[in-house]
Design a protein around this motif. Structure first.
Motif, mmCIF file in Angstrom:
data_model
loop_
_atom_site.group_PDB
_atom_site.id
_atom_site.type_symbol
_atom_site.label_atom_id
_atom_site.label_comp_id
_atom_site.label_asym_id
_atom_site.label_seq_id
_atom_site.Cartn_x
_atom_site.Cartn_y
_atom_site.Cartn_z
ATOM 1 N N VAL A 130 0.764 -1.224 -0.071
ATOM 2 C CA VAL A 130 0.059 -0.095 -0.009
ATOM 3 C C VAL A 130 0.929 1.241 -0.094
ATOM 4 O O VAL A 130 0.487 2.331 -0.693
ATOM 5 N N GLU B 26 0.740 4.294 -2.796
ATOM 6 C CA GLU B 26 0.591 5.705 -2.492
ATOM 7 C C GLU B 26 1.651 6.622 -2.877
ATOM 8 O O GLU B 26 1.339 7.830 -3.060
ATOM 9 N N THR B 27 2.911 5.962 -2.573
ATOM 10 C CA THR B 27 3.943 6.780 -3.346
ATOM 11 C C THR B 27 4.070 7.178 -4.695
ATOM 12 O O THR B 27 4.194 8.245 -5.257
ATOM 13 N N LEU C 43 1.222 10.614 -2.664
ATOM 14 C CA LEU C 43 0.803 10.610 -1.354
ATOM 15 C C LEU C 43 1.898 10.686 -0.284
ATOM 16 O O LEU C 43 1.699 11.105 0.985
ATOM 17 N N HIS C 44 3.116 10.050 -0.669
ATOM 18 C CA HIS C 44 4.213 9.822 -0.077
ATOM 19 C C HIS C 44 5.459 10.544 -0.815
ATOM 20 O O HIS C 44 5.457 10.139 -1.809
ATOM 21 N N VAL D 45 0.825 15.145 -5.381
ATOM 22 C CA VAL D 45 -0.177 14.248 -6.167
ATOM 23 C C VAL D 45 -0.896 14.945 -7.311
ATOM 24 O O VAL D 45 -1.249 14.678 -8.623
ATOM 25 N N PHE E 274 -6.623 7.466 -9.786
ATOM 26 C CA PHE E 274 -6.318 6.872 -8.401
ATOM 27 C C PHE E 274 -7.622 6.438 -7.711
ATOM 28 O O PHE E 274 -8.492 7.490 -7.407
ATOM 29 N N PRO F 102 -8.222 5.338 -4.117
ATOM 30 C CA PRO F 102 -7.475 5.344 -2.571
ATOM 31 C C PRO F 102 -7.983 4.130 -1.880
ATOM 32 O O PRO F 102 -9.114 3.602 -2.136
ATOM 33 N N GLU F 103 -7.415 3.547 -0.808
ATOM 34 C CA GLU F 103 -7.704 2.677 0.061
ATOM 35 C C GLU F 103 -8.960 2.749 1.049
ATOM 36 O O GLU F 103 -9.843 1.892 1.055
ATOM 37 N N GLU G 32 -10.519 9.510 1.852
ATOM 38 C CA GLU G 32 -9.639 9.848 0.774
ATOM 39 C C GLU G 32 -10.536 10.105 -0.642
ATOM 40 O O GLU G 32 -9.859 10.554 -1.583
#
Length: 483
Positions: free
Chosen positions: A282, A286-287, A291-292, A311, A321, A323-324, A329
């Motif tokens: 995850v 996200e990277t 997001l990271h 982003v 995207f 998201p989880e 989000e």
């Protein structure tokens, strides 16, 4: 019976749960499960019918303490307060009876409670530092501390990996041996067969079936939920992906998450990311979307090297995207279906920075039709939709600008059989139109649409598994048994 204006949320529906059993409640999104939970926990009053606990009428709605002594619900959305300690969460609003808090006594009571229910968590730890599994166990312990012997578990495994699910099931079996009765709500039917003794099916606000799990074939259960025979989702056959690279990462590292990852996704290809909760899958996804900010390495989207941790830059380069956590989000609950779905292209729906309502509505109607979103119309707030339909709106937003690449994280968590098919189909539709996709999922069935699956273990990609794998083969790599 329960109505909300013209909408019939429950129509003569009911459920009977024997003392000491784990009873599943299943049904498609919108079948009435959440409304029943709100009635069983005293948050809503039924328009007709009654609630009985051990043959006795339920307390008045205002008597919250009496309700807590009879029933508790561990919701899919955690009710733990992150800024408080575990002990403070366990005894929230019950710290004292005389106005003064004895912190030593409070912590001792918390440790005793955690020990009683074998929850391996530090009573003095900040709740915000706990993982999803630990938060759920703390919520169960808190519920039992009120004296309730009936617990409702609402999609408890939606954000847990395989080993964590097995630990949760072990705790549930131990609680059942102690006489705790449970109602288990889940869209994962294999879990129903593993942990439950009986199952009740809701469909279209009615109860259509209650049967012992051991006597109910899987196909009959699915048919009861959907009203029709539903085959398992079958991945479409696609040719080899020979298109250009639309998403890549080179030597990507993020301390504590993953290290030195190389990844390449071509147009027309679905690449899966699999692994345990601590694998880094995850964090990697996200990277990729910004997001990271990685400690090192680069991300390239559709030929453009994007600025790390940015982003808007990734989305502007052509990335879509999902998201989880859709609730935090994925969408803005108070905005409408049309507003949420068209957010990425708002600039294209008018002139001089002013969105044309007619153009937005026209595009929203198209998205609703393409993704089969069950809604009153483009103007309905997304927060009013069922989980599966809200997730379709998140997909609509990700796909609305025809992205060159998609990153999708746990897309089918907490959605029903039909919605799963629609969401996985949406990924395949985008790929057939020429996009490339990264699909992260804890569900092996989701990963079957992938052309290959990259398995991560302790922050590294340990194997590239081509299509055609068996569950045993993939799980063995995920658990580090083989590489």
């Amino acid at each position: 019976m329960k109505r909300f204006g013209p909408t019939v949320a429950l129509n003569g529906a009911g459920i009977t749960i024997a003392e000491g059993e784990t009873h599943a409640l299943v049904g498609r999104n919108g079948a009435g499960k959440s409304t029943l939970v709100s009635i069983l926990t005293g948050l809503q009053r039924p328009d007709e019918g009654e609630v009985l606990f051990s043959g006795e009428a339920a307390p008045a709605l205002a008597d919250r303490d009496a309700w807590r002594q009879r029933v508790a619900c561990v919701y899919q959305k955690s009710t733990i307060i992150p800024a408080l300690t575990v002990a403070e969460n366990l005894f929230l609003n019950r710290q004292t009876a005389n106005g003064l808090i004895n912190w030593r006594t409070l912590r001792a009571k918390a440790r005793d409670l955690l020990s009683t229910y074998e929850v391996d968590v530090d009573a003095e730890a900040l709740a915000g530092d706990l993982n999803v599994e630990q938060r759920q166990l703390v919520e169960i312990a808190r519920a039992l501390s009120f004296g309730a012997r009936f617990i409702i578990l609402d999609e408890p495994t939606a954000r847990l990996d395989g080993p964590a699910i097995e630990r949760l099931f072990a705790r549930m079996r131990a609680l059942r041996e102690q006489g705790v009765t449970m109602m288990y709500i889940s869209h994962h039917l294999d879990e129903v067969y593993e942990i439950c003794q009986s199952v009740t099916v809701f469909r279209d606000a009615r109860r259509v079936m209650t049967r012992p799990v051991a006597e109910l074939p899987h196909d009959e259960l699915v048919a009861a939920m959907t009203g029709e025979a539903t085959a398992a989702y079958e991945a479409r056959t696609r040719g080899a992906a020979n298109g250009t690279v639309v998403l890549s990462a080179e030597s990507l590292s993020l301390a504590g998450r993953f290290q030195t990852v190389d990844l390449s996704v071509r147009a027309g290809e679905v690449v899966g990311l699999a692994g345990s909760g601590s694998s880094g899958k995850v964090g990697l996804a996200e990277t990729l979307v910004g997001l990271h900010r990685p400690d090192s390495g680069t991300v390239t989207v559709n030929g453009t090297r994007v600025r790390p941790g940015d982003v808007p830059a990734a989305l502007g380069a052509g990335l879509g995207f999902v998201p989880e956590d859709r609730n935090r989000e994925g969408f803005v609950p108070l905005l409408s279906v049309g507003e949420n779905g068209t957010l990425p292209i708002a600039r294209k729906l008018g002139r001089y920075g002013v969105v044309s309502p007619a153009r937005r509505r026209s595009k929203a109607v198209q998205l609703i039709k393409e993704l089969d979103i069950k809604t009153e119309g483009p103007d309905q707030p997304v927060g009013d939709l069922s989980g599966g339909n809200a997730q379709k709106v998140v997909f609509a937003r990700a796909l609305v600008d025809n992205p060159a690449a998609l990153v999708v994280i746990n897309p089918t968590a907490g959605v029903d059989v039909k919605a799963k098919q629609a969401l996985l189909g949406a990924v395949e539709d985008a790929v057939e139109r020429g996009a490339g996709a990264v699909l992260v999922s804890d569900e092996l069935d989701d990963l079957r649409i992938c052309d290959r699956v990259l398995v991560m273990f302790h922050g590294r990609v340990v194997k590239d598994v081509p299509r055609g794998w068996t569950d045993h083969e993939l799980v063995a790599v995920m658990e580090g048994i083989e590489e």
